[in-house]
Design a protein around this motif. Sequence first.
Motif, PDB file in Angstrom:
ATOM      1  N   GLY A 149      15.983  18.393  36.991  1.00  0.00           N
ATOM      2  CA  GLY A 149      16.761  19.559  36.608  1.00  0.00           C
ATOM      3  C   GLY A 149      18.122  19.197  36.058  1.00  0.00           C
ATOM      4  N   ASP A 150      18.617  17.992  36.418  1.00  0.00           N
ATOM      5  CA  ASP A 150      19.904  17.534  35.890  1.00  0.00           C
ATOM      6  C   ASP A 150      19.859  17.286  34.391  1.00  0.00           C
ATOM      7  OD1 ASP A 150      21.378  17.539  38.259  1.00  0.00           O
ATOM      8  OD2 ASP A 150      20.750  15.504  38.801  1.00  0.00           O
ATOM      9  N   GLU A 151      18.657  17.068  33.850  1.00  0.00           N
ATOM     10  CA  GLU A 151      18.567  16.631  32.458  1.00  0.00           C
ATOM     11  C   GLU A 151      19.162  17.638  31.474  1.00  0.00           C
ATOM     12  OE1 GLU A 151      14.251  17.528  33.833  1.00  0.00           O
ATOM     13  OE2 GLU A 151      16.112  16.726  34.671  1.00  0.00           O
ATOM     14  N   ALA A 152      19.083  18.920  31.786  1.00  0.00           N
ATOM     15  CA  ALA A 152      19.653  19.912  30.866  1.00  0.00           C
ATOM     16  C   ALA A 152      21.156  19.721  30.725  1.00  0.00           C
ATOM     17  CB  ALA A 152      19.343  21.320  31.367  1.00  0.00           C
ATOM     18  N   SER A 153      21.840  19.502  31.839  1.00  0.00           N
ATOM     19  CA  SER A 153      23.287  19.254  31.797  1.00  0.00           C
ATOM     20  C   SER A 153      23.596  17.941  31.115  1.00  0.00           C
ATOM     21  CB  SER A 153      23.859  19.260  33.216  1.00  0.00           C
ATOM     22  OG  SER A 153      23.722  20.529  33.823  1.00  0.00           O
ATOM     23  N   LEU A 154      22.780  16.916  31.357  1.00  0.00           N
ATOM     24  CA  LEU A 154      23.031  15.597  30.770  1.00  0.00           C
ATOM     25  C   LEU A 154      22.834  15.623  29.254  1.00  0.00           C
ATOM     26  CD1 LEU A 154      21.317  13.302  33.425  1.00  0.00           C
ATOM     27  CD2 LEU A 154      23.752  13.789  33.152  1.00  0.00           C
ATOM     28  N   VAL A 155      21.809  16.324  28.791  1.00  0.00           N
ATOM     29  CA  VAL A 155      21.579  16.438  27.349  1.00  0.00           C
ATOM     30  C   VAL A 155      22.727  17.194  26.689  1.00  0.00           C
ATOM     31  CG1 VAL A 155      20.120  17.550  25.611  1.00  0.00           C
ATOM     32  CG2 VAL A 155      19.070  16.233  27.445  1.00  0.00           C
ATOM     33  N   GLU A 156      23.169  18.266  27.311  1.00  0.00           N
ATOM     34  CA  GLU A 156      24.289  19.045  26.764  1.00  0.00           C
ATOM     35  C   GLU A 156      25.562  18.204  26.713  1.00  0.00           C
ATOM     36  OE1 GLU A 156      26.740  23.214  27.664  1.00  0.00           O
ATOM     37  OE2 GLU A 156      25.127  22.554  29.003  1.00  0.00           O
ATOM     38  N   MET A 157      25.838  17.443  27.778  1.00  0.00           N
ATOM     39  CA  MET A 157      27.030  16.614  27.831  1.00  0.00           C
ATOM     40  C   MET A 157      26.985  15.506  26.778  1.00  0.00           C
ATOM     41  SD  MET A 157      28.546  14.449  31.115  1.00  0.00           S
ATOM     42  CE  MET A 157      27.713  15.635  32.191  1.00  0.00           C
TER      43      MET A 157
END
Length: 352
Positions: free
Chosen positions: A29-37
């Motif tokens: 679930g962290d991947e969405a934030s990591l991709v955005e960052m």
Amino acid sequence: MPSASSVLPFSETVPESSTGLRVRPYIPGDEASLVEMYSAIFRERSLAEWRWLFQQGPEGPALIGILEHDGRPVGSIAHIPTSVWVDGRRLRLATGCDLMISPECRGRGGSQQLVETFLESDHGFDLNLGHVNDRSGHVFTQYAGTVQLKRARHWIRYQDRDERLPASLTRPLRVCGAVLSGHRPNLTVEDLGAPGNDVDDLARDSAGFARCIRVRDAAYIHWRWSEQPDADWRIRAVRDPRGTLRGFVVIGAVEESAGRRGVIADLLVRDYAAMRALITDAWSSLITEGCHSVTCTYHDPRWWTKRAMLRSGFIPSPKGGARMACGPLSVRAGDAVGRLESWYLTHGDTSI
């Protein structure tokens, strides 16, 4: 393949520091934030690319640490597991990438926390290697004991005038390339097809090409070049009369403001003639596709490789290739990994 929980670099969340930052393991679930960052700091990245890079590698998912503030991700560090030959021994390599901090949380020691937490964990790697900039290079040198290597050799050959350079410079370079590459090797170059046992054999033998060289076996080549989302790479090969694979090259093109640029992304060869044939074929193929120039990051300590590049019409770029850093993570790695002259490097090693 090990489960996600078994390969995390941190067994539990590291206590919050005085700056309000803490390091914890990646959770689904962290991947969405990591991709955005990542897209905000570096370049646009898709979720498909993130999953390919960090979850689908041939040696298991990457080890990812998350920097958190007020319950939300504000930074990360990742290490992709692959293999490398070091003095003929197959060791476990951590390809470091995605060390990033959101702008509002920079200057609080978050990068140091991420690096030190990884190093103190039971990561299971023998050495790390990664592309660095001024900021990340300083962090790894100071806190991880890595060495910033000199820039790998970066080669270029022009077909058309580069509008970013004066015509008085690019015209003689084009003429020089045509003259130097006038004699074409009489070897057949063909599409490789699906990487198989012959690629594994070449990867095994490549342990003798350099003191330090990534293991480019079939599983790695298939993942790195055939499975990469939103990319179109071709793999071309040369064989001897008995069918033994003498070498392969990976080629593609990128769209830039100045036009279409060809890229020789990976190259693994046994001998001079095979290299000349593959480089010449790569140039012809990419120019036919409308590229104004072809670039090749290629650092190979064998004495004849520089001559092969020059005889194929390529010249060294004065800027050099990407800046890399490397360091031992176990006593098995030894000192050779910290010297550029020990390494065999291509665009595939320097572009993650």
